[in-house]
Write an enzyme that holds these catalytic residues in place. Sequence first.
Site, PDB file in Angstrom:
ATOM      1  N   PRO A   1      44.407  -4.048  17.571  1.00 23.24           N
ATOM      2  CA  PRO A   1      43.260  -4.736  17.322  1.00 23.24           C
ATOM      3  C   PRO A   1      44.117  -6.233  17.485  1.00 23.24           C
ATOM      4  O   PRO A   1      44.329  -6.651  16.375  1.00 23.24           O
ATOM      5  CB  PRO A   1      43.741  -4.253  15.249  1.00 23.24           C
ATOM      6  CG  PRO A   1      44.833  -3.456  15.849  1.00 23.24           C
ATOM      7  CD  PRO A   1      45.008  -3.064  16.864  1.00 23.24           C
ATOM      8  N   CYS A   2      43.385  -6.955  18.016  1.00 29.91           N
ATOM      9  CA  CYS A   2      44.341  -8.543  18.688  1.00 29.91           C
ATOM     10  C   CYS A   2      43.013  -9.277  18.147  1.00 29.91           C
ATOM     11  O   CYS A   2      43.334 -10.136  17.518  1.00 29.91           O
ATOM     12  CB  CYS A   2      43.954  -8.524  20.217  1.00 29.91           C
ATOM     13  SG  CYS A   2      42.358  -7.743  20.699  1.00 29.91           S
ATOM     14  N   HIS A   3      41.621  -8.616  17.415  1.00 32.74           N
ATOM     15  CA  HIS A   3      40.187  -8.687  16.635  1.00 32.74           C
ATOM     16  C   HIS A   3      41.356  -9.890  15.535  1.00 32.74           C
ATOM     17  O   HIS A   3      40.708 -10.371  15.404  1.00 32.74           O
ATOM     18  CB  HIS A   3      39.694  -8.653  16.544  1.00 32.74           C
ATOM     19  CG  HIS A   3      39.187  -7.402  16.401  1.00 32.74           C
ATOM     20  ND1 HIS A   3      40.286  -6.269  16.939  1.00 32.74           N
ATOM     21  CD2 HIS A   3      39.595  -7.003  15.559  1.00 32.74           C
ATOM     22  CE1 HIS A   3      39.772  -4.901  15.661  1.00 32.74           C
ATOM     23  NE2 HIS A   3      39.209  -5.225  15.073  1.00 32.74           N
TER      24      HIS A   3
END
Length: 168
Positions: free
Chosen positions: A136-138
């Site tokens: 989850p880089c978001h």
Amino acid sequence: MPATPIPRIVQSHTTSPLGDVLLAATEQGLAGVWFVHRQEHMPDSRQWTTDEAHPTLRAAAAQLLEYFDGQRQTFDLPLQPAWGTLFQRAVWQALLRIPYGRTSTYGDIARDIGNPKAVRAVGAAIGQNPHSIIVPCHRVVGANGSLTGFAGGLDRKQHLLHHEATHA
């Protein structure tokens, strides 16, 4: 020293509320997830074989659908990036520790991997994350809470964060 050979990669496509998604896998696991037509660092997949029946690709597509339906908060997939430095992989592992519905900063990630001065390098590594959504880089925002950088586009990042806040 000979270069490490890139493993054989197979691909398939799935749809999401945010657009078409390219999925890639090796025999060891999921190699990547990218938004089609918008991902800055999407690899050239023209040499990859399409295999819609590959079990890891089918599982990834099903779990992404569950995620977007609000039925899944974590992914249970074998992740096997086909590239990435040790530093990048450490950053990507740190991303997996950010809880669903929460955010972290680039500085937090740098501290988490034991290199608090590497904030810019952390940002660069996050930008190369091959497992969009699943790793989850978001969930990484600027130190002041602002939405910064997302290879799939800031509109998608905002949507993902809102989606998680709604279903947390």
